[in-house]
Design an enzyme around this catalytic site. Structure first.
Site, PDB file in Angstrom:
ATOM      1  N   CYS A 225      74.761  50.060  44.849  1.00 31.81           N
ATOM      2  CA  CYS A 225      75.272  49.221  43.899  1.00 31.81           C
ATOM      3  C   CYS A 225      76.306  48.146  44.040  1.00 31.81           C
ATOM      4  O   CYS A 225      77.246  48.583  44.482  1.00 31.81           O
ATOM      5  CB  CYS A 225      75.703  50.358  42.449  1.00 31.81           C
ATOM      6  N   GLU A 226      75.848  46.907  43.518  1.00 37.05           N
ATOM      7  CA  GLU A 226      76.740  46.060  43.944  1.00 37.05           C
ATOM      8  C   GLU A 226      78.150  45.971  43.134  1.00 37.05           C
ATOM      9  O   GLU A 226      79.036  44.934  43.400  1.00 37.05           O
ATOM     10  CB  GLU A 226      75.870  44.491  43.797  1.00 37.05           C
ATOM     11  N   HIS A 227      78.049  46.524  41.903  1.00 38.73           N
ATOM     12  CA  HIS A 227      79.102  46.668  41.210  1.00 38.73           C
ATOM     13  C   HIS A 227      80.321  47.632  41.833  1.00 38.73           C
ATOM     14  O   HIS A 227      81.579  47.124  41.402  1.00 38.73           O
ATOM     15  CB  HIS A 227      78.837  47.101  39.874  1.00 38.73           C
ATOM     16  N   HIS A 228      80.048  48.702  42.326  1.00 32.78           N
ATOM     17  CA  HIS A 228      80.826  49.684  42.697  1.00 32.78           C
ATOM     18  C   HIS A 228      80.819  49.972  44.291  1.00 32.78           C
ATOM     19  O   HIS A 228      81.826  50.969  44.680  1.00 32.78           O
ATOM     20  CB  HIS A 228      80.985  50.940  41.998  1.00 32.78           C
TER      21      HIS A 228
ATOM     22  N   GLN B  19      69.348  47.802  40.061  1.00 33.66           N
ATOM     23  CA  GLN B  19      68.185  48.424  40.272  1.00 33.66           C
ATOM     24  C   GLN B  19      67.110  47.316  39.465  1.00 33.66           C
ATOM     25  O   GLN B  19      65.915  47.475  40.031  1.00 33.66           O
ATOM     26  CB  GLN B  19      67.916  49.707  39.248  1.00 33.66           C
TER      27      GLN B  19
ATOM     28  N   HIS C 213      72.231  57.359  39.456  1.00 28.72           N
ATOM     29  CA  HIS C 213      73.121  56.286  40.077  1.00 28.72           C
ATOM     30  C   HIS C 213      74.739  56.947  40.104  1.00 28.72           C
ATOM     31  O   HIS C 213      75.019  57.508  39.089  1.00 28.72           O
ATOM     32  CB  HIS C 213      73.441  54.944  39.129  1.00 28.72           C
TER      33      HIS C 213
ATOM     34  N   CYS D 112      77.814  55.596  40.304  1.00 29.28           N
ATOM     35  CA  CYS D 112      78.459  55.107  39.638  1.00 29.28           C
ATOM     36  C   CYS D 112      78.720  55.672  38.228  1.00 29.28           C
ATOM     37  O   CYS D 112      79.514  55.337  37.321  1.00 29.28           O
ATOM     38  CB  CYS D 112      78.279  53.652  39.537  1.00 29.28           C
TER      39      CYS D 112
END
Length: 201
Positions: A88-91, A129, A157, A159
């Site tokens: 995940c590019e956020h976390h 995704q 996920h 996250c």
């Protein structure tokens, strides 16, 4: 580039740079970087991250072009239950699950192993995704020019399950379609029925 080759070669300069940053991260987290269990951790993580993001160095379209064959076949070709592992590019924590990909040839077919390789080439990057689903669809559509492409991805996920809302059993499903799968209801329903059926059991 002649054909497709898996990338398992590490860039030593990148490893050293990443290693120094991970060493500082461990210190900031309050760890004793000199204890036995952590002595090689910065190097291990640096190598792991380079492997998990190797998709940046792959050309998914070239993967497809390396095994395209002329064939007068205009029925659905489906590769289902392709394992997906991404970050995940956020976390920067993993999400993982299955991808189901179909296309309807329009003069060309592609070696079946190339579809999972394209999925991997996009998944082995920092992702969301929704973007991953669309990138796979667009690559196959633009490279093979088929009568239609369908992509469905189902993942969990970390996250969401390890942090945040902490829902361990939630599954995220995304889909994207082109051509016949988008315009013809019966074609799309046939694809969804097949990927939902346990035909390989």
């Amino acid at each position: 580039m002649e054909g497709y080759q898996r990338l398992d070669i590490y860039n030593e300069e990148t490893i050293k740079a990443l290693q120094s940053h991970y060493l500082e991260i461990l210190k900031l987290l309050g760890e004793d970087v000199n204890r036995e269990g952590l002595l090689k951790t910065p190097e291990r993580v640096a190598k792991a991250m380079q492997f998990l993001t190797q998709g940046y160095h792959l050309d998914p379209a070239e993967i497809l072009r390396s095994a395209m064959f002329k064939q007068d076949y205009k029925e659905m070709v489906i590769v289902k239950d392709i394992e997906v592992y991404s970050l995940c590019e956020h976390h920067l924590v993993p999400f993982f699950g299955k991808a189901h990909v179909a296309y309807i040839p329009n003069g060309y077919i592609v070696g079946l192993s190339k579809i999972p390789r394209v999925v991997d080439a996009f998944a082995r990057r920092l992702q969301v995704q929704e973007q991953l689903t669309t990138q796979i669809k667009e690559c196959i559509q633009n490279t093979l020019d088929p009568l239609g492409v369908a992509v469905v991805i189902e993942t969990q996920h970390l996250c969401m399950s390890m942090r945040g809302v902490q829902k361990q059993n939630s599954v995220t499903t995304t889909s994207d379609f082109t051509g016949a799968f988008l315009k013809q209801y019966n074609t799309r329903q046939e694809f969804l029925r097949i990927i939902g059926a346990n035909l390989h059991a």
